[in-house]
Design an enzyme around this catalytic site. Structure first.
Site, PDB file in Angstrom:
ATOM      1  N   HIS A 179      -0.584  -2.659  -8.789  1.00 42.10           N
ATOM      2  CA  HIS A 179      -0.820  -1.208  -8.770  1.00 42.10           C
ATOM      3  C   HIS A 179       0.320  -0.512  -8.053  1.00 42.10           C
ATOM      4  O   HIS A 179       0.876  -1.031  -7.081  1.00 42.10           O
ATOM      5  CB  HIS A 179      -2.164  -0.871  -8.123  1.00 42.10           C
ATOM      6  CG  HIS A 179      -2.266  -1.211  -6.660  1.00 42.10           C
ATOM      7  ND1 HIS A 179      -1.983  -0.304  -5.663  1.00 42.10           N
ATOM      8  CD2 HIS A 179      -2.633  -2.354  -6.023  1.00 42.10           C
ATOM      9  CE1 HIS A 179      -2.174  -0.866  -4.484  1.00 42.10           C
ATOM     10  NE2 HIS A 179      -2.558  -2.104  -4.673  1.00 42.10           N
ATOM     11  N   ASP A 191       2.122  -3.062  -0.293  1.00 40.03           N
ATOM     12  CA  ASP A 191       0.847  -2.805  -0.982  1.00 40.03           C
ATOM     13  C   ASP A 191       0.936  -1.516  -1.792  1.00 40.03           C
ATOM     14  O   ASP A 191       0.634  -0.444  -1.279  1.00 40.03           O
ATOM     15  CB  ASP A 191      -0.285  -2.713   0.035  1.00 40.03           C
ATOM     16  CG  ASP A 191      -1.642  -2.526  -0.620  1.00 40.03           C
ATOM     17  OD1 ASP A 191      -1.787  -2.900  -1.800  1.00 40.03           O
ATOM     18  OD2 ASP A 191      -2.536  -1.982   0.038  1.00 40.03           O
ATOM     19  N   GLU A 226      -5.621   1.944  -7.915  1.00 40.99           N
ATOM     20  CA  GLU A 226      -6.372   0.828  -7.332  1.00 40.99           C
ATOM     21  C   GLU A 226      -6.999   1.232  -6.012  1.00 40.99           C
ATOM     22  O   GLU A 226      -8.139   0.886  -5.716  1.00 40.99           O
ATOM     23  CB  GLU A 226      -5.444  -0.369  -7.115  1.00 40.99           C
ATOM     24  CG  GLU A 226      -6.170  -1.667  -6.727  1.00 40.99           C
ATOM     25  CD  GLU A 226      -6.252  -1.915  -5.228  1.00 40.99           C
ATOM     26  OE1 GLU A 226      -6.879  -2.901  -4.815  1.00 40.99           O
ATOM     27  OE2 GLU A 226      -5.695  -1.103  -4.455  1.00 40.99           O
ATOM     28  N   GLU A 227      -6.250   1.981  -5.203  1.00 39.74           N
ATOM     29  CA  GLU A 227      -6.734   2.336  -3.867  1.00 39.74           C
ATOM     30  C   GLU A 227      -7.917   3.297  -3.929  1.00 39.74           C
ATOM     31  O   GLU A 227      -8.644   3.448  -2.948  1.00 39.74           O
ATOM     32  CB  GLU A 227      -5.603   2.943  -3.036  1.00 39.74           C
ATOM     33  CG  GLU A 227      -4.403   2.028  -2.812  1.00 39.74           C
ATOM     34  CD  GLU A 227      -4.716   0.848  -1.918  1.00 39.74           C
ATOM     35  OE1 GLU A 227      -5.864   0.736  -1.457  1.00 39.74           O
ATOM     36  OE2 GLU A 227      -3.802   0.026  -1.676  1.00 39.74           O
ATOM     37  N   HIS A 326      -1.742  -0.832   5.215  1.00 40.25           N
ATOM     38  CA  HIS A 326      -2.365   0.489   5.080  1.00 40.25           C
ATOM     39  C   HIS A 326      -2.007   1.430   6.235  1.00 40.25           C
ATOM     40  O   HIS A 326      -2.826   2.247   6.652  1.00 40.25           O
ATOM     41  CB  HIS A 326      -3.885   0.366   4.956  1.00 40.25           C
ATOM     42  CG  HIS A 326      -4.336   0.010   3.570  1.00 40.25           C
ATOM     43  ND1 HIS A 326      -5.660   0.070   3.179  1.00 40.25           N
ATOM     44  CD2 HIS A 326      -3.652  -0.399   2.471  1.00 40.25           C
ATOM     45  CE1 HIS A 326      -5.761  -0.304   1.908  1.00 40.25           C
ATOM     46  NE2 HIS A 326      -4.552  -0.603   1.457  1.00 40.25           N
TER      47      HIS A 326
END
Length: 907
Positions: A179, A191, A226-227, A326
């Site tokens: 993603h 990420d 995705e998140e 994150h």
């Protein structure tokens, strides 16, 4: 009269002991301890070894083929995270991201054209809208999404001029997914900029190779949401035109920035066999089993492909150093050189193998497979049937060896009956079990001291993973050795040679553990089997080679050679797993929630690690008898006291060694400016994601800065404070500040005393359309239209007895309940709708018949302004309240910034 010279006494009440000279004791312990550290050192070298980044730009001169290049991938990662930045769904950065990816794959397609045997290169841009149910952390979340974007690339066999309509190679495809969107608080270099970059360079590599012999196609899914709870992958696997050609999936994600990627989910034997082709294996079925338990509070797109596509596959991620996962620190600067090379070469090997050699149509979902790597050197895969045979066969051999030892002991001097011997082994085997239990329980006492109001050193181990060994290791050894000491005091038969008997008992204990866990069918039982096998081999080797030759003086029956092999082998085997375990769980405690007893969890983990790595010492402590063992226990207790004293002093200030946080191991904060358009309140919420200390330092600073007292808000009763990030709000506990006094004091050009009048729009609007009521069924049906220009993530919360809705594929609960519907819009979309049919309560049906019955709906909308990335926020009377808060935060915090509006609508 001539006197006789006294002979040294090698015996005690408890059997034979080696002569207790200081030299003998130190020498013997040095051999064992050095062997353990030798095993730890070897495991450490292999565990943290990663390949060097390639120097070439994508062409390997040795093989003559295009090849993966970390240099190329890092350029892509840098553009995504440094140039574009925070790629949150619904923002302009989302649009810039998918345009960048689309331009790159078009460039690769153009460059591949004309090459001999180059693959057919298809590109799609999908924008999907739908809904689904997403349960996480025991919370039901209803998800809706509008116009989320996917970029899809398919590489397949070249067109055959003689049979242009034969595209059978496109009927079966392996899906490679990552993603490109990011979460609210991060620019997402790893990420999942890492997965996106790896996939792009794999496309570049494979599009320049000869595909004439390839059997299957490869589909690359760059998903853009995705998140937001896996919306874009859901859109692809449920709606895209080629979804039915996908036969298996390889998912790439990340929660760390260093080290090797790990295979942590797999659901078929064939896909694990495909992973066996990688040059740098790192994975174990134990990670697979742990992830399924839900202990690791995370999820990936792999879930959507399994749930909605019924696919088999593997899930891989870079996982080390997840302290900055994150957060705003997930930038290329902190990516370890070689990690992307490791991920890229492994990914390329898997999909290339599946496309060239795999028979994708026969892959069946299965959890009956055992797999693990040995120090990253090679990968082992076998079926559960094979595992059962091997493990139970080893157990039977262990029992046979035990029977041999009992018989031999019975026939040896001094004479002991079989019952005497068996009772001795029951006692010593139980002592091994209770040593394990005690080694995990006693460190909890250290955790309770650390977290007590008097001591107040929560999470002092957090900043460095190995600190836990220092703080909990001594007490774990006290627990392990203390049980052995106590068993000396228990009545009943005991071994003539406690050292020798304990070694056999360890082997017997792991044989029994292997037998029990094998019967449960848990694939991770291979861990017990490995220890059983090694201990059985050591026992046999000791019996054949390492025991001292018979003499008039009884010597200890466990040779130093057995200790060297046992200590080095077992510590090396378990250290590899221990590193992976602590590298996952220690950083994870920084985001496990305010109510999770993380100090106790880490104490138990390190107790287990200490026991397993020091197994050989559990035998060796009997070599010099009970008196020396007692002295060792006292020394360990004094060591624990010294460590705790040092922790107390070292955790007092932010620059102390035992202070849990620093800039690269930060305390996670969530700061939200919430403007309540119904009540007129303007507040700032400050929440923490862990139960670590020093939050009061932050709150005190903000109280001084804002001139108001903070209101404590616990996670359970104030979850709606953070509806914009539901259900993760269940983990957050913190404080709320009324910032209206500060704005009135420092603001300019305020329109009125009601600060809401000074807010600049546009504001969300929620209204009902197509409203109808059926008096016969008492059901009111209507559509809710939610308009939120300049906002991104939105949440609609309500209570009611829902009997029908437009959430795809899910039925409402059969009773009145609280519902939370989260929605996300792709860039350029400002509204969405939800159809509902509500069973009207009996007492309200007369109102409903007159069209007067209303339901309260709470609507929360997240503003698009990028405060984290660009410092933008909506001013109130010229005041940027988040900037004021930011100036008061210490540098050992990392903050996710939110600015939301909330309003209750009676509809």
């Amino acid at each position: 009269m001539t006197g006789r010279t006294a002979k040294p006494n090698f015996f005690s009440m408890n059997g034979p002991e080696e002569k207790r000279t200081r030299r003998n004791i130190l020498l013997s312990w040095s051999i064992v301890v050095l062997s353990i550290f030798c095993g730890i050192s070897m495991a450490s070298y292999f565990h943290y070894k990663i390949p060097s980044p390639t120097n070439h730009l994508g062409y390997n001169t040795k093989t003559g083929l295009s090849d993966f290049s970390e240099n190329n991938a890092m350029n892509i990662i840098s553009h995504l995270s440094d140039t574009i930045g925070y790629r949150i769904v619904g923002t302009i950065e989302e649009k810039q991201s998918y345009e960048y990816i689309h331009d790159l794959v078009r460039q690769y397609k153009k460059e591949a054209q004309g090459n001999m045997g180059s693959p057919k290169f298809d590109i799609w841009v999908q924008q999907g809208s739908s809904s689904h149910r997403f349960d996480i952390m025991d919370k039901m979340v209803l998800k809706a999404y509008t116009n989320v974007t996917n970029i899809i690339v398919r590489l397949s066999c070249p067109l055959d001029p003689q049979h242009p309509d034969d595209r059978s190679c496109e009927d079966n495809a392996v899906l490679l997914n990552s993603h490109f969107d990011t979460t609210l608080g991060s620019p997402g270099a790893t990420d999942d900029g890492s997965g996106t970059a790896v996939m792009l360079d794999v496309i570049r590599v494979l599009s320049r190779r000869d595909w004439t012999s390839y059997k299957n196609s490869i589909v690359f899914l760059f998903n853009g949401a995705e998140e937001s709870l896996q919306d874009a992958s859901h859109a692809f696997i449920t709606m895209h035109e080629i979804k039915d050609t996908i036969k298996c999936v390889v998912n790439i994600d990340a929660c760390g920035t260093t080290g090797r990627e790990i295979l942590f989910q797999a659901n078929s034997h064939e896909m694990v066999e495909a992973y066996k082709q990688v040059p740098y294996p790192h994975g174990t079925v134990m990670a697979n089993d742990v992830f399924r338990t839900g202990l690791i509070l995370s999820d990936t797109d792999f879930r959507q492909f399994v749930q909605y596509g019924n696919l088999t596959g593997i899930d891989m991620a870079i996982y080390k150093n997840s302290y900055i996962y994150h957060t705003d620190l997930d930038i290329p600067k902190y990516l370890q050189p070689g990690s992307i090379q490791h991920l890229g070469e492994n990914t390329l090997a898997i999909v290339n193998y599946l496309a060239q050699n795999g028979t994708l149509t026969s892959i069946e979902p299965s959890s009956s497979v055992v797999f693990f790597d040995f120090q990253g050197l090679f990968f082992v895969v076998y079926s559960w049937t094979t595992a059962y045979t091997i493990q139970m066969g080893t157990v039977l051999l262990s029992f046979a060896y035990f029977a041999f030892i009992v018989t031999k002991t019975h026939r040896s001097s001094p004479y002991r009956s079989v019952s005497h011997i068996l009772i001795s082994y029951v006692k010593s085997t139980l002592s091994v079990l209770f040593s394990m239990i005690s080694s995990m329980i006693l460190p909890i006492s250290v955790a309770l001291v650390l977290t007590s109001n008097v001591f107040n050193r929560h999470m002092a181990w957090f900043r460095h993973e190995w600190y836990g060994a220092l703080m909990f290791g001594p007490m774990a050894l006290v627990g392990s050795y203390g049980v052995q000491y106590l068993f000396y005091l228990f009545p009943g038969p005991e071994h003539f040679d406690m050292e020798y008997g304990t070694l056999t008992s360890q082997m017997l204990f792991f044989a029994l553990s292997t037998a029990v866990t094998t019967q449960t069918g848990v694939a991770s039982s291979y861990i017990f089997w490995m220890f059983n096998f090694v201990l059985l081999v050591i026992c046999v080797l000791n019996e054949l080679f390492f025991r001292p030759a018979p003499s008039k003086v009884y010597m200890p029956q466990v040779g130093h050679g057995a200790y060297v092999l046992c200590a080095a082998t077992l510590s090396m085997l378990y250290t590899d797993y221990a590193f992976a375990l602590v590298d996952i769980f220690v950083p994870l405690t920084g985001r496990m929630g305010v109510d999770t007893p993380v100090d106790i969890i880490i104490a138990i983990i390190y107790g287990m690690i200490t026991y397993m790595i020091s197994l050989s010492t559990l035998v060796h402590i009997h070599r010099f008898g009970k008196r020396v063992l007692k002295k060792i226990l006292i020394l360990l207790l004094l060591t624990e006291v010294a460590v705790l004293t040092a922790v107390y002093g070292g955790g007092r200030h932010a620059d102390g060694w035992a202070f849990p946080y620093d800039t690269l191991h930060p305390k996670r904060l969530f700061v939200q400016q919430l403007k309540n358009l119904t009540s007129g309140e303007i507040t700032v919420g400050v929440a923490q994601a862990d139960h670590g200390p020093y939050i009061q330092t932050v709150i005190d600073g903000l109280e001084h800065k804002l001139g108001v007292e903070a209101e404590s808000r616990d996670a359970i009763s104030n979850m709606n404070d953070w509806d914009s990030i539901y259900p993760f709000s269940a983990f957050l506990g913190g404080y709320r500040f009324d910032v209206a006094p500060y704005i009135r004091q420092h603001g300019q050009s305020l329109k009125s005393t009601d600060l809401i009048d000074s807010l600049t729009g546009p504001f969300p609007e929620v209204k009902v359309v197509n409203d109808s009521y059926d008096p016969e069924t008492a059901i009111r049906s209507f559509s809710i239209l939610c308009l939120s220009p300049s906002y991104t993530w939105t949440v609609l919360a309500f209570d009611g007895h829902v009997v029908g809705w437009s959430i795809a594929g899910e039925e409402p609960l059969k009773r009145p309940a609280h519902y939370v519907v989260r929605h996300v819009s792709g860039y350029g979309n400002d509204g969405w709708s939800l159809d509902l049919s509500i069973k009207v309560p009996e007492q309200d049906r007369p109102k409903a018949a007159r069209g007067e019955w209303k339901m309260p709906f709470e609507f929360t909308a997240l503003e698009k302004e990028g405060f984290a990335s660009r410092g933008e926020e909506r001013l109130i009377g010229g005041i940027g309240i988040m900037s004021v808060v930011q100036d008061s935060l210490p540098d050992w915090t990392s903050t996710t910034w939110l600015s939301s509006v909330v309003q209750v609508w009676d509809l």
